[in-house]
Motif scaffolding. Structure first.
Motif, PDB file in Angstrom:
ATOM      1  N   CYS A 215      22.989 -33.953   5.082  1.00  0.00           N
ATOM      2  CA  CYS A 215      21.703 -33.249   5.013  1.00  0.00           C
ATOM      3  C   CYS A 215      21.938 -31.754   4.783  1.00  0.00           C
ATOM      4  O   CYS A 215      22.696 -31.121   5.513  1.00  0.00           O
ATOM      5  CB  CYS A 215      20.921 -33.482   6.300  1.00  0.00           C
TER       6      CYS A 215
ATOM      7  N   CYS B 131      20.346 -29.152   7.686  1.00  0.00           N
ATOM      8  CA  CYS B 131      21.018 -28.934   8.971  1.00  0.00           C
ATOM      9  C   CYS B 131      22.541 -28.954   8.821  1.00  0.00           C
ATOM     10  O   CYS B 131      23.264 -28.982   9.814  1.00  0.00           O
ATOM     11  CB  CYS B 131      20.583 -29.987   9.981  1.00  0.00           C
TER      12      CYS B 131
ATOM     13  N   CYS C 271      16.476 -32.452  13.292  1.00  0.00           N
ATOM     14  CA  CYS C 271      16.196 -31.846  11.986  1.00  0.00           C
ATOM     15  C   CYS C 271      14.983 -32.533  11.369  1.00  0.00           C
ATOM     16  O   CYS C 271      14.845 -33.748  11.442  1.00  0.00           O
ATOM     17  CB  CYS C 271      17.426 -31.998  11.105  1.00  0.00           C
TER      18      CYS C 271
ATOM     19  N   CYS D 158      16.233 -34.937   8.109  1.00  0.00           N
ATOM     20  CA  CYS D 158      17.024 -36.160   8.290  1.00  0.00           C
ATOM     21  C   CYS D 158      16.697 -36.854   9.615  1.00  0.00           C
ATOM     22  O   CYS D 158      17.279 -37.874   9.923  1.00  0.00           O
ATOM     23  CB  CYS D 158      18.507 -35.840   8.218  1.00  0.00           C
TER      24      CYS D 158
HETATM   25 ZN   LIG Z   1      19.122 -32.590   8.683  1.00  0.00          ZN
END
Ligand SMILES: [Zn+2]
Ligand SMILES: [Zn+2]
Length: 378
Positions: free
Chosen positions: A147, A150, A200, A203
């Motif tokens: 991701c 993050c 996050c 995700c």
């Molecule tokens: Zn993430």
């Protein structure tokens, strides 16, 4: 340090027999054996190298993996794909044996390791021309990528994962059961040692998102159905920043309208006329590089094979180039007009009486038939 090619180490060619490999090993091992070279570090290193090459190349499975993937296919330090297993196998054995007693935590001690990403397989279908000449292919691959919001941590931007309070980051907790102190996976963080309070938004705490990526893959000239190309690290992203898996491009080659491939050789059939077969002459033969002219001698029988050296496929592993094997097939003429039929009748009439002289196959055949009926009657 990059490793030398195992075949090179033993000084044998790639298509050599196991016997030759053993012979080469014996010869080199005698030369470099530490007993014969006391204190010689170079000889010792050579001996180790020879021994390793020998062990891999005389093990059918490892040899196959090495032939396909090189050193990566047989590296004992690599978990997951390839052979050897390393740590992955070690952990699994302990999980199976002790899993019931210790309940849960599959690894002997310490934190549960974030899983390496899965390997991906991409089936790539090629035309024969593409497989023979090699080319660069753009592949679009749906995969799980780390991701980007993050950076794979799973924690909301601006926050970070905190150390689990239950296990203090160990991933495991001790429970008392009678006389035993038993290690168990931490129920709070499920063995990760970390807690994500604010996941996050992109995700949802997984650290990975579905994404399709475009890869430019160089397909080497000479690949064939069954070949695999490994792209290290191009598989799915691992959990929470763990290493990604690999991408395997599995090659299959479509059937060709003219050519049939067998290893490095190509086969094709070329029709020729009855008169050209009898009189000889030049015919045009297709190759993958265009047409070439082939001289047909007089009295060529149907089914005769002609070999065009070096017009086959260049091997992806060695630099050997195969041949084009061209089978000529005589065609019976069709849609003849009266004049043409007349000429053939006239021609046929000239053969009467001494037809066998002109028909080498018929001679043997009719002699065989005659003998067959004689044997039946006797
Ligand atoms: Zn993430
Ligand atoms: Zn915990």
């Amino acid at each position: 340090m990059s490793k030398r090619d195992y075949y090179e180490v033993l000084g044998v060619s790639r298509d050599t027999s196991e016997r030759e490999i053993k012979k080469a090993y014996k010869r080199l091992a005698m030369k470099f054996h530490p007993d014969r070279n006391p204190g010689d570090k170079t000889a010792e290193a050579s001996f180790k190298e020879i021994k390793e090459a020998y062990e891999i190349l005389t093990d059918a499975d490892k040899k196959a993996a090495y032939d396909q993937f090189g050193h990566a296919g047989v590296d004992p330090n690599r978990g997951g794909g390839g052979y050897g297993g390393g740590q992955g196998d070690f952990g699994d054995i302990f999980g199976d044996v002790f899993g019931d007693i210790f309940g849960g935590g599959r690894r002997g001690g310490g934190q549960r390791q974030a899983a390496r990403g899965s390997d991906l397989r991409y089936n790539l279908e090629l035309s024969l021309e593409e497989a023979v000449k090699g080319f660069t292919k753009e592949l679009r691959i749906p995969t799980l990528a780390s991701c980007d919001l993050c950076d794979g941590s799973g924690a909301k931007k601006g926050t970070s994962a905190t150390t689990c309070g239950t296990c203090h980051g160990q991933g495991q907790v001790q429970m008392r059961q009678g006389f035993f102190a038993v290690q168990q996976a931490c129920p709070t963080c499920h063995g990760r040692g970390k807690i994500i309070k604010d996941p996050c938004t992109k995700c949802h705490g997984d650290g990975r998102v579905e994404k399709s990526k475009t890869l430019s893959v160089k397909i080497p000239a000479g690949v064939d159905t069954g070949d695999r190309i490994r792209l290290a690290g191009e598989g799915e992203a691992g959990e929470f920043g763990a290493p990604p898996g690999d991408l395997y491009v599995q090659v299959s080659v479509r059937e060709h309208a003219i050519f049939v491939r067998d290893g490095n050789n190509l086969y094709c059939e070329v029709p020729i006329s009855f008169s050209k077969a009898a009189l000889g002459g030049e015919i045009e033969v297709p190759t993958l590089d265009g047409k070439v002219s082939l001289k047909i001698p007089a009295e060529t029988q149907t089914g005769r094979m002609f070999r065009l050296r070096g017009k086959g496929v260049k091997s992806v592993r060695s630099h050997a180039v195969g041949d084009l094997l061209c089978k000529v097939v005589m065609e019976t003429p069709v849609s003849l007009n009266e004049r043409q039929k007349e000429l053939l009748r006239e021609f046929e009439a000239t053969l009467t009486g001494e037809s066998r002289k002109h028909s080498p196959k018929a001679e043997g055949f009719f002699d065989g038939v005659k003998k067959f009926f004689q044997d039946l009657n006797s």
